[in-house]
Design a protein around this motif. Structure first.
Motif, PDB file in Angstrom:
ATOM      1  N   LEU A 132      22.879  -0.248 -37.640  1.00  0.00           N
ATOM      2  CA  LEU A 132      23.487   1.006 -38.080  1.00  0.00           C
ATOM      3  C   LEU A 132      24.699   1.406 -37.244  1.00  0.00           C
ATOM      4  N   THR A 133      24.720   1.042 -35.967  1.00  0.00           N
ATOM      5  CA  THR A 133      25.809   1.439 -35.086  1.00  0.00           C
ATOM      6  C   THR A 133      26.365   0.227 -34.345  1.00  0.00           C
ATOM      7  N   LYS A 134      27.589   0.364 -33.868  1.00  0.00           N
ATOM      8  CA  LYS A 134      28.272  -0.735 -33.181  1.00  0.00           C
ATOM      9  C   LYS A 134      27.756  -0.868 -31.750  1.00  0.00           C
ATOM     10  N   LYS A 135      27.393  -2.094 -31.379  1.00  0.00           N
ATOM     11  CA  LYS A 135      26.835  -2.359 -30.055  1.00  0.00           C
ATOM     12  C   LYS A 135      27.213  -3.775 -29.627  1.00  0.00           C
ATOM     13  N   VAL A 136      26.947  -4.083 -28.362  1.00  0.00           N
ATOM     14  CA  VAL A 136      27.037  -5.454 -27.853  1.00  0.00           C
ATOM     15  C   VAL A 136      25.622  -5.893 -27.515  1.00  0.00           C
ATOM     16  N   PHE A 137      25.204  -7.041 -28.030  1.00  0.00           N
ATOM     17  CA  PHE A 137      23.843  -7.526 -27.801  1.00  0.00           C
ATOM     18  C   PHE A 137      23.812  -8.501 -26.622  1.00  0.00           C
ATOM     19  N   PHE A 138      22.663  -8.531 -25.946  1.00  0.00           N
ATOM     20  CA  PHE A 138      22.489  -9.432 -24.808  1.00  0.00           C
ATOM     21  C   PHE A 138      20.999  -9.637 -24.555  1.00  0.00           C
ATOM     22  N   THR A 139      20.687 -10.543 -23.657  1.00  0.00           N
ATOM     23  CA  THR A 139      19.298 -10.806 -23.268  1.00  0.00           C
ATOM     24  C   THR A 139      19.150 -10.611 -21.770  1.00  0.00           C
ATOM     25  N   LYS A 140      17.912 -10.481 -21.324  1.00  0.00           N
ATOM     26  CA  LYS A 140      17.638 -10.381 -19.895  1.00  0.00           C
ATOM     27  C   LYS A 140      16.918 -11.647 -19.433  1.00  0.00           C
ATOM     28  N   GLY A 141      17.598 -12.456 -18.642  1.00  0.00           N
ATOM     29  CA  GLY A 141      16.978 -13.635 -18.055  1.00  0.00           C
ATOM     30  C   GLY A 141      16.929 -14.838 -18.970  1.00  0.00           C
ATOM     31  N   PHE A 142      16.637 -15.979 -18.368  1.00  0.00           N
ATOM     32  CA  PHE A 142      16.633 -17.245 -19.090  1.00  0.00           C
ATOM     33  C   PHE A 142      15.530 -17.319 -20.139  1.00  0.00           C
ATOM     34  N   ASP A 143      14.308 -16.913 -19.760  1.00  0.00           N
ATOM     35  CA  ASP A 143      13.184 -17.037 -20.691  1.00  0.00           C
ATOM     36  C   ASP A 143      13.443 -16.258 -21.971  1.00  0.00           C
ATOM     37  N   ASN A 144      13.967 -15.047 -21.838  1.00  0.00           N
ATOM     38  CA  ASN A 144      14.237 -14.231 -23.022  1.00  0.00           C
ATOM     39  C   ASN A 144      15.387 -14.782 -23.844  1.00  0.00           C
ATOM     40  N   THR A 145      16.299 -15.491 -23.190  1.00  0.00           N
ATOM     41  CA  THR A 145      17.376 -16.142 -23.940  1.00  0.00           C
ATOM     42  C   THR A 145      16.814 -17.279 -24.794  1.00  0.00           C
ATOM     43  N   LEU A 146      15.855 -18.009 -24.272  1.00  0.00           N
ATOM     44  CA  LEU A 146      15.214 -19.075 -25.054  1.00  0.00           C
ATOM     45  C   LEU A 146      14.406 -18.494 -26.204  1.00  0.00           C
ATOM     46  N   ILE A 147      13.777 -17.353 -25.975  1.00  0.00           N
ATOM     47  CA  ILE A 147      13.058 -16.677 -27.063  1.00  0.00           C
ATOM     48  C   ILE A 147      14.038 -16.261 -28.157  1.00  0.00           C
ATOM     49  N   LEU A 148      15.213 -15.785 -27.754  1.00  0.00           N
ATOM     50  CA  LEU A 148      16.236 -15.440 -28.744  1.00  0.00           C
ATOM     51  C   LEU A 148      16.626 -16.659 -29.568  1.00  0.00           C
ATOM     52  N   MET A 149      16.772 -17.810 -28.927  1.00  0.00           N
ATOM     53  CA  MET A 149      17.130 -19.021 -29.660  1.00  0.00           C
ATOM     54  C   MET A 149      16.055 -19.381 -30.681  1.00  0.00           C
ATOM     55  N   ASP A 150      14.789 -19.234 -30.285  1.00  0.00           N
ATOM     56  CA  ASP A 150      13.684 -19.496 -31.206  1.00  0.00           C
ATOM     57  C   ASP A 150      13.771 -18.560 -32.404  1.00  0.00           C
ATOM     58  N   TYR A 165      10.098 -11.333 -35.323  1.00  0.00           N
ATOM     59  CA  TYR A 165       9.538 -10.711 -34.114  1.00  0.00           C
ATOM     60  C   TYR A 165       8.124 -11.245 -33.881  1.00  0.00           C
ATOM     61  N   THR A 166       8.024 -12.486 -33.495  1.00  0.00           N
ATOM     62  CA  THR A 166       6.698 -13.097 -33.338  1.00  0.00           C
ATOM     63  C   THR A 166       6.432 -13.475 -31.890  1.00  0.00           C
ATOM     64  N   TYR A 167       6.659 -12.542 -30.983  1.00  0.00           N
ATOM     65  CA  TYR A 167       6.542 -12.862 -29.568  1.00  0.00           C
ATOM     66  C   TYR A 167       5.556 -11.947 -28.845  1.00  0.00           C
ATOM     67  N   GLY A 168       4.568 -11.440 -29.590  1.00  0.00           N
ATOM     68  CA  GLY A 168       3.528 -10.644 -28.970  1.00  0.00           C
ATOM     69  C   GLY A 168       3.894  -9.189 -28.783  1.00  0.00           C
ATOM     70  N   TYR A 169       5.002  -8.751 -29.398  1.00  0.00           N
ATOM     71  CA  TYR A 169       5.424  -7.374 -29.253  1.00  0.00           C
ATOM     72  C   TYR A 169       4.941  -6.535 -30.437  1.00  0.00           C
ATOM     73  N   ASP A 170       4.924  -5.239 -30.238  1.00  0.00           N
ATOM     74  CA  ASP A 170       4.434  -4.307 -31.251  1.00  0.00           C
ATOM     75  C   ASP A 170       5.594  -3.882 -32.144  1.00  0.00           C
ATOM     76  N   LEU A 171       5.530  -4.257 -33.409  1.00  0.00           N
ATOM     77  CA  LEU A 171       6.602  -3.902 -34.334  1.00  0.00           C
ATOM     78  C   LEU A 171       6.695  -2.400 -34.576  1.00  0.00           C
ATOM     79  N   ASN A 172       5.628  -1.683 -34.264  1.00  0.00           N
ATOM     80  CA  ASN A 172       5.657  -0.241 -34.442  1.00  0.00           C
ATOM     81  C   ASN A 172       6.165   0.493 -33.209  1.00  0.00           C
ATOM     82  N   ASN A 173       6.444  -0.262 -32.141  1.00  0.00           N
ATOM     83  CA  ASN A 173       7.057   0.315 -30.954  1.00  0.00           C
ATOM     84  C   ASN A 173       8.569   0.309 -31.163  1.00  0.00           C
TER      85      ASN A 173
END
Length: 231
Positions: A45-63, A159-167
């Motif tokens: 909905l709004t303009k932003k710059v996206f990024f990840t925190k750390g290597f592990d989360n970057t690999l999760i993004l690739m998945d 979003y299949t990484y153990g996170y709560d979609l309602n959060n």
């Protein structure tokens, strides 16, 4: 632009962004400008710059990207229409559910997604961002996708990484700046890995140094690794 060796980066806490090599000149001059990318129209909905925190989360993004590429229709028109109407109750979501369930297991589509990701990474670089909490971003910020009327079932494919979609809060593999926030060029460094700045080489370095069980936790990234080992 400053250059930083990947071995001198905090593997767990660095803020990372990848972009096409052709954008480097503009980024060097103007910094990273917030925007809604072509693939995010009707989704963000709004303009932003996206990024990840750390290597592990970057690999999760690739998945996650491989899954998204697997599920994305070839036609841009169909994709744009689908992303717009999927938020409306009158849209026959069960049809999309059936399609997604079939496509996510389709070896041809997965291979095509791996090929596309490989091309993206070969033509991209990774940047380390020197960001400050509550100035450039907030851990309490919301994920605009999760806060819209998209089907939870359909979002769960990505979003299949153990996170709560309602959060409503954003997650470490899918972070973004405050809306409208530019990242100044003096906060940006180009990452170098063994004399290469290519994003593919950076990802392979991350794979070698990750704490994640790639095969179990990032199965689509594992398929990509198998794909590039063959081709």
């Amino acid at each position: 632009m400053k250059i930083v060796d990947i071995n001198n980066i905090d593997f767990d806490n660095s803020f990372l962004h990848y972009t096409n090599k052709s954008n480097l000149k503009s980024i060097t001059q103007n910094g990273l400008l917030p925007k809604i990318g072509r693939n995010a129209k009707n989704i963000e909905l709004t303009k932003k710059v996206f990024f990840t925190k750390g290597f592990d989360n970057t690999l999760i993004l690739m998945d996650s990207w491989i899954k998204w590429l697997t599920l994305r229709p070839k036609s841009n028109f169909i994709y744009m229409c689908g992303s717009f109407y999927m938020k409306h109750k009158i849209f026959p979501r069960f049809v999309v559910d059936i399609i997604f369930k079939k496509w996510i297991k389709n070896d041809r589509r997965i291979e095509r997604a791996c090929k596309t990701l490989d091309s993206i990474l070969i033509n991209s670089v990774f940047l380390e961002l020197d960001l400050k909490e509550n100035i450039d971003f907030s851990y309490e910020d919301i994920d605009e996708v999760k806060n819209q009327a998209f089907s939870r079932k359909q979002l769960s494919y990505i979003y299949t990484y153990g996170y709560d979609l309602n959060n409503p809060k954003l997650e470490l593999w899918n972070m973004h700046t405050l809306s409208g926030k530019t990242i100044e060029n003096n906060k940006i460094s180009l990452i170098n890995c063994d004399n290469s700045t290519t994003a593919k080489d950076i990802i392979l370095f991350m794979v070698k140094n990750t704490k994640l069980d790639i095969q179990q936790y990032c199965p689509f990234l594992n398929k990509y690794l198998e794909y590039i080992s063959v081709y």
